[in-house]
Design a protein around this motif. Structure first.
Motif, PDB file in Angstrom:
ATOM      1  N   GLU A  51       0.853  -1.255  -0.005  1.00 47.66           N
ATOM      2  CA  GLU A  51      -0.071  -0.144  -0.077  1.00 47.66           C
ATOM      3  C   GLU A  51       0.629   1.223   0.000  1.00 47.66           C
ATOM      4  N   LEU A  64      -5.123  -7.535   6.048  1.00 42.78           N
ATOM      5  CA  LEU A  64      -5.225  -7.429   4.615  1.00 42.78           C
ATOM      6  C   LEU A  64      -6.823  -7.020   4.359  1.00 42.78           C
ATOM      7  N   LYS A  65      -6.963  -5.871   3.536  1.00 42.48           N
ATOM      8  CA  LYS A  65      -8.549  -5.752   3.162  1.00 42.48           C
ATOM      9  C   LYS A  65      -9.130  -7.082   2.636  1.00 42.48           C
ATOM     10  N   GLY A  66     -10.414  -7.030   2.799  1.00 49.40           N
ATOM     11  CA  GLY A  66     -11.095  -8.327   2.343  1.00 49.40           C
ATOM     12  C   GLY A  66     -11.039  -9.594   3.149  1.00 49.40           C
ATOM     13  N   THR A  67     -10.249  -9.633   4.164  1.00 50.65           N
ATOM     14  CA  THR A  67     -10.037 -10.647   5.107  1.00 50.65           C
ATOM     15  C   THR A  67     -11.537 -10.934   5.782  1.00 50.65           C
ATOM     16  N   GLN A 102      -0.465 -13.790   7.509  1.00 47.58           N
ATOM     17  CA  GLN A 102      -1.283 -13.361   6.165  1.00 47.58           C
ATOM     18  C   GLN A 102      -0.067 -12.767   4.968  1.00 47.58           C
ATOM     19  N   ASN A 112       0.793   4.791   1.982  1.00 44.65           N
ATOM     20  CA  ASN A 112      -0.163   4.777   3.272  1.00 44.65           C
ATOM     21  C   ASN A 112       0.476   4.997   4.477  1.00 44.65           C
ATOM     22  N   ARG A 151      -6.125 -16.057   4.698  1.00 48.03           N
ATOM     23  CA  ARG A 151      -6.921 -15.185   4.350  1.00 48.03           C
ATOM     24  C   ARG A 151      -8.062 -15.021   5.090  1.00 48.03           C
ATOM     25  N   GLN A 175     -10.859  -6.165  11.806  1.00 45.98           N
ATOM     26  CA  GLN A 175     -11.432  -5.544  10.649  1.00 45.98           C
ATOM     27  C   GLN A 175     -10.949  -4.127  10.438  1.00 45.98           C
ATOM     28  N   GLU A 176     -10.574  -3.153  11.558  1.00 49.52           N
ATOM     29  CA  GLU A 176     -10.236  -1.689  11.094  1.00 49.52           C
ATOM     30  C   GLU A 176      -8.730  -1.774  11.175  1.00 49.52           C
ATOM     31  N   ASN A 177      -7.970  -2.681  11.587  1.00 50.00           N
ATOM     32  CA  ASN A 177      -6.544  -2.578  11.665  1.00 50.00           C
ATOM     33  C   ASN A 177      -5.863  -2.342  10.293  1.00 50.00           C
ATOM     34  N   PRO A 178      -4.997  -1.249  10.294  1.00 50.78           N
ATOM     35  CA  PRO A 178      -4.364  -1.191   8.836  1.00 50.78           C
ATOM     36  C   PRO A 178      -3.604  -2.087   8.439  1.00 50.78           C
TER      37      PRO A 178
END
Lengths: 169, 169
Positions: free
Chosen positions: A109, B148-151, B75, A112, B81, B142-145
């Protein structure tokens, strides 16, 4: 089948045979195992840990440093008095350096700042030699002021190709 | 029998039947379970996790916050995932507050500055409600940068008196 459906199906079978609902909170055999999250590691079967016997702490590598919060709770509130540290052959922690992983996460990313800042705060605790890392973790626990004096700390390796546990220290 | 002798004896039986020496490092089913170190928790049998399937991270309470280093490695380097967070009934984390545990540790060695300094650095991550703590940990991931997005992140409880797993979120 998605993972959460699989859990429910497998757990139904477990519940049908379950007869251990009476076990108390403190571990019966008063010991704690610290080992790796690796998918090929399964402490209960590999070391013959019965349900209710012991605390099992698992993280990437089986790091004692990473486990300290849990060890303090295990000893001070739940009465454990022995710690066994297990690391294993072919561990993922042998395959990278913290700086490489930080770069990889940032490259996924670019630009970011939240990602860069968060990953730079993490020491990933990789190691270059399994037996040496076991010895270093045993030393860490023996010398840590928060670990109870007189705690028996042993160090072990587990071989993922043979299933064999070996005492290191 | 002391714990380390017991390990060797039980492991001998395991080695004799072992036929999984070929399993690769990355988890076959690409998921990670985060759960408690509690002696009554045994993820493999309770959730039907086969050897080689999944990473299993365990710490006091099954804290996702405490597991973050391991989740990033799982990950980014080993391809998982999906994350399932399990907390359980009658957890030790329901029984104390960080300040009480800090006081208890200091009282065991009055005047020891090294102990006081070390324990004051640790947030013990206790919680007051099992389902709420599961939801909070799912939200944290879910909010941790760094996650991975979409996990797919799911949250569960495990009942130590019935052996039953329940989906919370």
């Amino acid at each position: 089948m998605s993972v959460h459906l699989e859990f429910l199906k497998k757990n139904e079978q477990y519940v049908a045979d379950f007869d251990k609902g009476h076990l108390p909170l403190p571990p019966a055999k008063k010991y704690t195992v610290v080992t790796c999250m690796d998918a090929r590691v399964e402490p209960a079967r590999q070391l013959g840990i019965e349900l209710g016997d012991a605390h099992v702490i698992r993280n990437a590598g089986g790091s004692a440093k990473d486990a300290l919060r849990s060890v303090v709770i295990s000893q001070r509130l739940l009465g454990t008095r022995e710690i066994a540290v297990f690391h294993h052959t072919d561990c993922g922690m042998l395959t990278f350096l913290t700086n490489d992983l930080r770069s990889l996460v940032k490259a996924a990313e670019p630009g970011n700042a939240a990602v860069a800042e968060a990953v730079d705060k993490i020491e990933f605790l990789e190691f270059a030699d399994v037996e040496e890392s076991v010895k270093a973790d045993v030393k860490f626990l023996q010398e840590n002021p928060l670990v109870l004096k007189g705690t028996t700390v042993t160090g072990w390796t587990y071989d993922v190709t043979t299933g064999k546990a070996k005492r290191v220290i």
